[in-house]
Every structure is written in structure tokens, then in C-alpha cells.
Design an enzyme around this catalytic site. Sequence first.
Site, PDB file in Angstrom:
ATOM      1  CG  PHE A   1      -1.634   1.262   1.517  1.00 59.16           C
ATOM      2  CD1 PHE A   1      -2.183   2.051   0.517  1.00 59.16           C
ATOM      3  CD2 PHE A   1      -1.742   1.691   2.835  1.00 59.16           C
ATOM      4  CE1 PHE A   1      -2.833   3.251   0.815  1.00 59.16           C
ATOM      5  CE2 PHE A   1      -2.389   2.875   3.141  1.00 59.16           C
ATOM      6  CZ  PHE A   1      -2.921   3.657   2.135  1.00 59.16           C
TER       7      PHE A   1
ATOM      8  CG  LEU B   1       5.207 -10.059  -5.450  1.00 58.19           C
ATOM      9  CD1 LEU B   1       5.107 -10.640  -6.861  1.00 58.19           C
ATOM     10  CD2 LEU B   1       4.377  -8.783  -5.352  1.00 58.19           C
TER      11      LEU B   1
ATOM     12  CG  ASP C   1      11.745 -12.467   2.438  1.00 60.88           C
ATOM     13  OD1 ASP C   1      12.089 -11.551   3.213  1.00 60.88           O
ATOM     14  OD2 ASP C   1      10.914 -13.344   2.734  1.00 60.88           O
ATOM     15  CB  ILE C   2      13.859  -7.272   3.121  1.00 64.15           C
ATOM     16  CG1 ILE C   2      12.833  -7.556   4.226  1.00 64.15           C
ATOM     17  CG2 ILE C   2      13.310  -6.359   2.041  1.00 64.15           C
ATOM     18  CD1 ILE C   2      12.464  -6.324   5.039  1.00 64.15           C
TER      19      ILE C   2
ATOM     20  CB  THR D   1       3.531   2.120  12.989  1.00 62.84           C
ATOM     21  OG1 THR D   1       2.206   2.302  13.494  1.00 62.84           O
ATOM     22  CG2 THR D   1       4.222   1.073  13.853  1.00 62.84           C
ATOM     23  CG  ASP D   2       0.340   5.965  15.218  1.00 62.76           C
ATOM     24  OD1 ASP D   2       0.264   4.780  14.820  1.00 62.76           O
ATOM     25  OD2 ASP D   2      -0.616   6.752  15.153  1.00 62.76           O
ATOM     26  CD  GLU D   3      -0.806  -0.078  15.234  1.00 64.80           C
ATOM     27  OE1 GLU D   3      -0.881  -1.084  15.960  1.00 64.80           O
ATOM     28  OE2 GLU D   3      -1.250  -0.035  14.075  1.00 64.80           O
TER      29      GLU D   3
ATOM     30  CE1 TYR E   1       3.202  -3.416  11.922  1.00 62.04           C
ATOM     31  CE2 TYR E   1       1.553  -2.228  13.204  1.00 62.04           C
ATOM     32  CZ  TYR E   1       2.489  -2.256  12.178  1.00 62.04           C
ATOM     33  OH  TYR E   1       2.727  -1.124  11.423  1.00 62.04           O
ATOM     34  CB  SER E   2       2.946  -2.203  18.139  1.00 64.01           C
ATOM     35  OG  SER E   2       2.538  -2.946  19.262  1.00 64.01           O
TER      36      SER E   2
ATOM     37  CE  LYS F   1       7.188  -0.905  11.172  1.00 67.38           C
ATOM     38  NZ  LYS F   1       7.888  -0.961   9.858  1.00 67.38           N
TER      39      LYS F   1
ATOM     40  CE1 TYR G   1     -12.095  -7.361  16.015  1.00 63.53           C
ATOM     41  CE2 TYR G   1     -10.735  -5.716  14.919  1.00 63.53           C
ATOM     42  CZ  TYR G   1     -11.055  -7.035  15.170  1.00 63.53           C
ATOM     43  OH  TYR G   1     -10.327  -8.040  14.565  1.00 63.53           O
TER      44      TYR G   1
END
Length: 338
Positions: A12, A41, A64-65, A130-132, A158-159, A162, A215
Site C-alpha cells: 500500500f 509478494l 525477500d528482505i 508506526t505510531d503504534e 506487530y507494534s 516495529k 470491533y
Amino acid sequence: MKNILVTGGAGFIGSNFIYYMQRKHPDYRLVCIRLVCIDALTYAGNLYTLDEARKGNFRFVLGDITDRKTVFALCNEEKFDAIVNFAAESHVDRSIENPEVFLKTNILGTQVLLDACNKFDIPRYHQVSTDEVYGDLPLDRPDLFFTETTPIHTSSPYSASKASADLLVMAYHRTFGTPATISRCSNNYGPYQFPEKLIPLMISKALADEKLPVYGEGLNVRDWLYVDDHCKAIDMILENGKVGEVYNIGGHNEKANIDVVKTILKAVGKDESLITYVKDRPGHDMRYAIDPAKIHAELGWTPETLFNDGIQKTIDWYLNNREWWQKILSGEYKNYRG
């Protein structure tokens, strides 16, 4: 030659960054300037998204990184001037179901890119975060905002992944002198967003007259940032940002999730009876809100897109590009390799 590696560019924000750079810097379409995208991908990567980018001076590499051999070979061949790392597993629900893949891509992948940056003397590395990583803010304190000095306090795998990557970037800068910057953004929205995220999910379900799952009571507040505004900020950080610094990027567009859903329903002419409230997910952050004063003061960036304008542009894009997201829903996109 100015040569930029964009990781995760079939996703995105990465794809929107590629298109932003091609639009705002016409020289990126000339032979003297080059954009290279590497993307594994995975399920959220969509090569259809990059069809228009191929008309410019652009190269796509399937990779893939976390694959050190592939990344190093590419950096040795291309002699990059900058790496911008968008590549990440990013869906919180999926991180709760399977944390391991988030740790691998978001942390170990970042390490590989940082090592490549050092080995091949790449002048700039930028980490898109991310702000998360800051956790959340209480709903009853609208005066509170995340700043670059807000302590990290993660709520999901996830957060946490990151935040770990951010700490690794800063450690590489301090230990090895890696010329790195980090940006932490609020919730992005706009074209080409995978339809598991709130806005495209609600648009696609509303158009199909399906129930819209929300939610809890839908009271969670997010600061919405139009993706082009985010891309402009990253461009400005690459040009004039100070290495070793973190920059918060926020939209000043706080909205409760339920209000976003109702806005979408009204825009596509559907009734609010389609809304259905579902059990909240574990560790669901209540409010995100970013103070972008630092990037404004140092680089002159401000968000340009009001939410009412941005959400209408986004809805119009999904209405006018049904084939793009319908190929995702059908699974057809997985087989496309350009």
C-alpha cells in the site's frame, strides 16, 4: 545517477511512494534517475498495483528482505543512493494469530537492510515505522499526543516488532554510524490499500451489501493520514532530514472508527443497518494521536488533506477501480507476475 531502493513497493504505502516520486519528481522517469522495488509478494503484495510504474525508469525485483544473498547482490549491482524500507507485516490481527512471521520480516529483514547499507556505503537508510510503537492514549485526554520522546509501550506483536526494528536502526546509527532516519506515521488511507484494513474493507463490504464488522463499540480513535501526505513527508526527510533522528508524521484528523464507517456508508448510499458489532480484539489500543511539530519546524511539512476530502477521494478511487480490489477478493492477483 540517483538510485533508490524501495522495499515492499508492491504494498500500500510503498506503491504510493513510488507513484508520488514519479509524479512529483519528473526526473525519476528519465534514464539518469531510477526507482527499484524489491517485494516478496506475500499475500498483501500486488504486482497489478505497479503496472503504471513500469512505464517509468523502474525495476521490480521479486525477493525477500530477509534473504541476505539477494539483497546484497542487488545492492552491489545497483549502487543505491538510498534505501526506504516499507516492507513489513502490518496487520495487527494477523500478528496475534502468528507473531513469528512479524518478527522475521520486521526485525531480521531490517537487520539485513542495515547491514547492506553499511557494506555498500549507501548514503541514506530510512525506516518507515508506526505510531503504534507508542501504545495508546486515553480517550478522556484529548490534550495528549505522541511526540518523538514519548516512551515506547507496545500492545501487539506487530507494534513490538516495529519498535524492535526502530531500536535496531538507532543502535546501528550509534554503533556503526549508519546514516539512518526513522518516521512514525499515523493510520494511512488512500488508493491501493489491501482490503483487510478498515476503510477498504468497509467500502468493499458495503458495496456488496454485506455486514460491516466493527470491533467493540467502534469508539477507538485513530489519527488518519492521507497516503500522499505521508509520501511527501518521507521525500522531505530523505532530502533534508537529520540522520539519527525520528520524525512523527500525523494527519491532525482524529476520528472514531464508527464515525469512519458511517461516513463510508453515507458516501456509497448504504444504510447503517449493515453495521454489526463484534467482540473486540485483545490489546486493542483506544486512541492514537500524533504531534508532528518537529517535522513541521525542521522541514516545513504539514498535512494538506482534510479527512472529509481524503475519504471522498479514497471512496471514489475504490469505486472507479473495482477490478483492482475484486482481483484481490477473488485471489486472481496472486498469480500475476507482470
